[in-house]
Scaffold this motif. Structure first.
Motif, PDB file in Angstrom:
ATOM      1  N   HIS A 138       1.585  12.080  -1.274  1.00  0.00           N
ATOM      2  CA  HIS A 138       0.934  12.746  -0.148  1.00  0.00           C
ATOM      3  C   HIS A 138       1.172  14.252  -0.183  1.00  0.00           C
ATOM      4  O   HIS A 138       2.113  14.744  -0.803  1.00  0.00           O
ATOM      5  CB  HIS A 138       1.414  12.159   1.183  1.00  0.00           C
ATOM      6  N   HIS A 139       0.299  15.005   0.497  1.00  0.00           N
ATOM      7  CA  HIS A 139       0.402  16.449   0.664  1.00  0.00           C
ATOM      8  C   HIS A 139       0.523  17.182  -0.673  1.00  0.00           C
ATOM      9  O   HIS A 139       1.510  17.833  -0.973  1.00  0.00           O
ATOM     10  CB  HIS A 139       1.583  16.807   1.587  1.00  0.00           C
ATOM     11  N   GLY A 140      -0.543  17.035  -1.472  1.00  0.00           N
ATOM     12  CA  GLY A 140      -0.621  17.812  -2.702  1.00  0.00           C
ATOM     13  C   GLY A 140      -0.977  19.265  -2.406  1.00  0.00           C
ATOM     14  O   GLY A 140      -1.378  19.620  -1.297  1.00  0.00           O
ATOM     15  N   MET A 141      -0.810  20.120  -3.427  1.00  0.00           N
ATOM     16  CA  MET A 141      -1.206  21.520  -3.309  1.00  0.00           C
ATOM     17  C   MET A 141      -2.075  21.884  -4.502  1.00  0.00           C
ATOM     18  O   MET A 141      -1.576  22.129  -5.596  1.00  0.00           O
ATOM     19  CB  MET A 141       0.004  22.448  -3.258  1.00  0.00           C
ATOM     20  N   ARG A 142      -3.387  21.830  -4.312  1.00  0.00           N
ATOM     21  CA  ARG A 142      -4.391  22.200  -5.299  1.00  0.00           C
ATOM     22  C   ARG A 142      -4.435  21.256  -6.489  1.00  0.00           C
ATOM     23  O   ARG A 142      -5.501  20.879  -6.933  1.00  0.00           O
ATOM     24  CB  ARG A 142      -4.199  23.642  -5.776  1.00  0.00           C
ATOM     25  N   GLY A 143      -3.313  20.877  -7.047  1.00  0.00           N
ATOM     26  CA  GLY A 143      -3.304  19.946  -8.176  1.00  0.00           C
ATOM     27  C   GLY A 143      -3.587  18.519  -7.734  1.00  0.00           C
ATOM     28  O   GLY A 143      -3.962  18.249  -6.591  1.00  0.00           O
ATOM     29  N   HIS A 144      -3.407  17.582  -8.656  1.00  0.00           N
ATOM     30  CA  HIS A 144      -3.743  16.181  -8.407  1.00  0.00           C
ATOM     31  C   HIS A 144      -2.522  15.414  -7.883  1.00  0.00           C
ATOM     32  O   HIS A 144      -1.386  15.748  -8.203  1.00  0.00           O
ATOM     33  CB  HIS A 144      -4.231  15.517  -9.692  1.00  0.00           C
ATOM     34  N   LEU A 145      -2.779  14.373  -7.124  1.00  0.00           N
ATOM     35  CA  LEU A 145      -1.688  13.492  -6.716  1.00  0.00           C
ATOM     36  C   LEU A 145      -1.171  12.723  -7.933  1.00  0.00           C
ATOM     37  O   LEU A 145       0.038  12.648  -8.155  1.00  0.00           O
ATOM     38  CB  LEU A 145      -2.149  12.539  -5.618  1.00  0.00           C
ATOM     39  N   ILE A 146      -2.080  12.139  -8.706  1.00  0.00           N
ATOM     40  CA  ILE A 146      -1.713  11.525  -9.986  1.00  0.00           C
ATOM     41  C   ILE A 146      -2.686  12.012 -11.043  1.00  0.00           C
ATOM     42  O   ILE A 146      -3.907  11.894 -10.882  1.00  0.00           O
ATOM     43  CB  ILE A 146      -1.755   9.989  -9.944  1.00  0.00           C
ATOM     44  N   LYS A 147      -2.144  12.520 -12.143  1.00  0.00           N
ATOM     45  CA  LYS A 147      -2.947  12.873 -13.309  1.00  0.00           C
ATOM     46  C   LYS A 147      -2.329  12.177 -14.506  1.00  0.00           C
ATOM     47  O   LYS A 147      -1.147  12.357 -14.797  1.00  0.00           O
ATOM     48  CB  LYS A 147      -2.957  14.385 -13.532  1.00  0.00           C
ATOM     49  N   SER A 148      -3.114  11.357 -15.207  1.00  0.00           N
ATOM     50  CA  SER A 148      -2.560  10.590 -16.319  1.00  0.00           C
ATOM     51  C   SER A 148      -3.489  10.621 -17.520  1.00  0.00           C
ATOM     52  O   SER A 148      -4.664  10.268 -17.430  1.00  0.00           O
ATOM     53  CB  SER A 148      -2.320   9.133 -15.914  1.00  0.00           C
ATOM     54  N   ARG A 149      -2.899  10.991 -18.665  1.00  0.00           N
ATOM     55  CA  ARG A 149      -3.584  10.928 -19.954  1.00  0.00           C
ATOM     56  C   ARG A 149      -3.139   9.701 -20.757  1.00  0.00           C
ATOM     57  O   ARG A 149      -3.415   9.606 -21.950  1.00  0.00           O
ATOM     58  CB  ARG A 149      -3.306  12.196 -20.755  1.00  0.00           C
ATOM     59  N   ALA A 150      -2.450   8.777 -20.131  1.00  0.00           N
ATOM     60  CA  ALA A 150      -1.889   7.636 -20.838  1.00  0.00           C
ATOM     61  C   ALA A 150      -2.983   6.729 -21.407  1.00  0.00           C
ATOM     62  O   ALA A 150      -4.086   6.625 -20.866  1.00  0.00           O
ATOM     63  CB  ALA A 150      -0.983   6.836 -19.906  1.00  0.00           C
ATOM     64  N   ALA A 151      -2.632   6.025 -22.496  1.00  0.00           N
ATOM     65  CA  ALA A 151      -3.568   5.071 -23.088  1.00  0.00           C
ATOM     66  C   ALA A 151      -3.827   3.894 -22.159  1.00  0.00           C
ATOM     67  O   ALA A 151      -4.938   3.371 -22.081  1.00  0.00           O
ATOM     68  CB  ALA A 151      -3.023   4.583 -24.428  1.00  0.00           C
ATOM     69  N   LEU A 152      -2.794   3.471 -21.463  1.00  0.00           N
ATOM     70  CA  LEU A 152      -2.874   2.316 -20.572  1.00  0.00           C
ATOM     71  C   LEU A 152      -2.258   2.680 -19.228  1.00  0.00           C
ATOM     72  O   LEU A 152      -1.147   3.212 -19.177  1.00  0.00           O
ATOM     73  CB  LEU A 152      -2.134   1.126 -21.192  1.00  0.00           C
ATOM     74  N   ASN A 153      -2.967   2.391 -18.140  1.00  0.00           N
ATOM     75  CA  ASN A 153      -2.513   2.750 -16.801  1.00  0.00           C
ATOM     76  C   ASN A 153      -2.600   1.536 -15.886  1.00  0.00           C
ATOM     77  O   ASN A 153      -3.665   0.911 -15.771  1.00  0.00           O
ATOM     78  CB  ASN A 153      -3.390   3.861 -16.219  1.00  0.00           C
ATOM     79  N   HIS A 154      -1.489   1.211 -15.236  1.00  0.00           N
ATOM     80  CA  HIS A 154      -1.452   0.189 -14.193  1.00  0.00           C
ATOM     81  C   HIS A 154      -1.133   0.896 -12.880  1.00  0.00           C
ATOM     82  O   HIS A 154       0.015   1.292 -12.644  1.00  0.00           O
ATOM     83  CB  HIS A 154      -0.373  -0.861 -14.485  1.00  0.00           C
ATOM     84  N   ILE A 155      -2.112   1.033 -12.027  1.00  0.00           N
ATOM     85  CA  ILE A 155      -1.942   1.710 -10.735  1.00  0.00           C
ATOM     86  C   ILE A 155      -2.147   0.649  -9.664  1.00  0.00           C
ATOM     87  O   ILE A 155      -3.275   0.343  -9.259  1.00  0.00           O
ATOM     88  CB  ILE A 155      -2.945   2.873 -10.571  1.00  0.00           C
ATOM     89  N   PHE A 156      -1.055   0.031  -9.202  1.00  0.00           N
ATOM     90  CA  PHE A 156      -1.111  -1.147  -8.339  1.00  0.00           C
ATOM     91  C   PHE A 156      -0.462  -0.866  -6.983  1.00  0.00           C
ATOM     92  O   PHE A 156       0.692  -0.437  -6.908  1.00  0.00           O
ATOM     93  CB  PHE A 156      -0.367  -2.328  -8.965  1.00  0.00           C
TER      94      PHE A 156
END
Length: 411
Positions: A218-236
């Motif tokens: 919560h409460h980001g500043m201009r950038g992203h809350l989550i930024k991922s370049r990973a090959a595999l992502n589990h966002i659960f």
């Protein structure tokens, strides 16, 4: 507007054919070993065991070892570091050990950067395999190149449970090692601080796998809350809500595609967002062997005064499935004909119990209750949620698999 990041990790080296094949094989193996209920925050993972050659190292004001920096020099592979609750100002450390466990004892351990940084990178710099950290708060990381992180993960595998990251230039930042794995359970990321640039609360580089379960961003500043370049992502089962006063760009971004399972998340764009897009996939070009985005049983809430964009997917070879999502505050979802869609609903905020208090459960008399369709299976697992996010930063089991569209099944 799509903001380029100014971190040192945005330039990705090309992947040769042999490396791509190795990563593809690794991703497949990880998927088959990871059911949807894997690593829920209220199911503690086994801690790394200490050996007789490496007894427990106790750290605290009343202990023989007073600082984390001193403990890091004493630790060996397999060490257990037990840290008494309290504040540890300017106590930064480099941890190259493997099978290492760091645990808070008796309450929170607050790591206050106070201008210090290990190797000029952050509060902790990690590079071992099978490392776990539990019960730490990382606060105020700043360095001259403005990539100061609460934790900088150089390589290896790291599990972070019940930790928080606040007022950092980058909350948690990884390098681009293609074998690295990062697992986050029940953590909190908030209040990025990087004046004049983009402060990503979580930034995973070109790594093998990122797992995020039961976390609160919560409460980001201009950038992203989550930024991922990973090959595999589990966002659960997470809460990604910029909230009043937040000015995040994307709430969730996969700039290089890959395989992403985004299941059971509450995602909210604030009225002060720095970017009209909420979720983005492939914006900087597809670099992985497979591109797949599965968005299943999420609740997306757009609070911008003019219409935001729920999802942006770069044209290309990506497979996209949108199943049982609730999209509120904006009656327009821009889609492509090739996307698979079922059970999604564009709704007004009054369909929720009390949106102004961020209660995004469907009203008891909502006509949408019980209207979820079967999301099927993908990447070796069933996709119907069996848990939901529980505030703050945990999950709870559902008495039965999800029946309603959206992330919130129980009030």
């Amino acid at each position: 507007m799509n903001h380029p990041s100014s971190t040192a990790f945005d330039t990705q080296a090309p992947l040769n054919a042999e490396r791509r094949q190795r990563l593809l094989q690794l991703g497949g193996g990880l998927l088959m070993a990871s059911p949807l209920t894997w690593a829920a925050p209220d199911k503690p993972a086994p801690a790394a065991a200490s050996s007789t050659a490496n007894p427990v190292i106790k750290v605290g004001r009343q202990q023989a070892v007073k600082t984390l920096a001193a403990a890091a020099k004493l630790a060996r592979d397999g060490s257990v570091i037990e840290v008494d609750a309290g504040d540890y100002p300017a106590d930064v450390a480099v941890w190259p050990q493997s099978q290492l466990s760091l645990r808070a004892v008796g309450g929170r351990v607050r790591m206050l950067a106070n201008g210090a940084a290990a190797q000029g990178k952050g509060i902790f710099v990690m590079s071992g395999d099978a490392v776990s950290i539990e019960g730490f708060d990382f606060i105020g990381a700043r360095v001259p190149d403005t990539n100061g992180a609460g934790i900088r993960l150089e390589r290896g595998s790291l599990s972070v449970k019940d930790c928080s990251f606040s007022r950092c230039e980058m909350g948690l930042l990884t390098n681009n090692d293609p074998n690295t794995q990062l697992d986050l359970q029940g953590c909190e990321f908030s209040f990025g601080e990087r004046p004049g640039s983009f402060s990503h609360l979580l930034y995973a580089g070109n790594i093998a796998k990122l797992s995020v379960t039961g976390c609160y961003f919560h409460h980001g500043m201009r950038g992203h809350l989550i930024k991922s370049r990973a090959a595999l992502n589990h966002i659960f089962y997470n809460r990604l809500t910029d909230e009043i006063g937040g000015s995040a760009s994307y709430e969730l971004e996969f700039p290089n595609g890959g395989q992403a399972l985004v299941i059971g998340n509450l995602i909210q764009q604030s009225s002060g967002s720095d970017n009209s897009h909420m979720v983005s996939f492939g914006a900087e070009g597809y670099t992985w062997p497979k591109q797949e985005l599965q968005m299943i049983h999420n609740t997306l809430v757009d609070l911008m005064p003019t219409q935001g964009v729920y999802l942006r997917v770069k044209p290309g070879p990506a497979k996209v499935r949108l199943i049982n999502n609730l999209l509120a505050g904006n009656r327009n979802l821009k889609t492509e004909s090739a996307w698979e869609q079922a059970g999604n609903h564009l709704i007004d905020l009054d369909e929720f119990v009390l949106a102004m208090r961020e209660n995004y459960a469907l009203r008891p008399n909502s006509h949408l209750r019980g209207k979820a369709v079967d999301p099927g299976a993908a990447l070796g697992m069933a996709l119907r949620p069996t848990r939901q996010y529980q505030h703050p930063r945990s999950t709870m089991a559902l008495p039965q698999p999800a029946r309603h569209p959206g992330a919130i099944q129980l009030p």
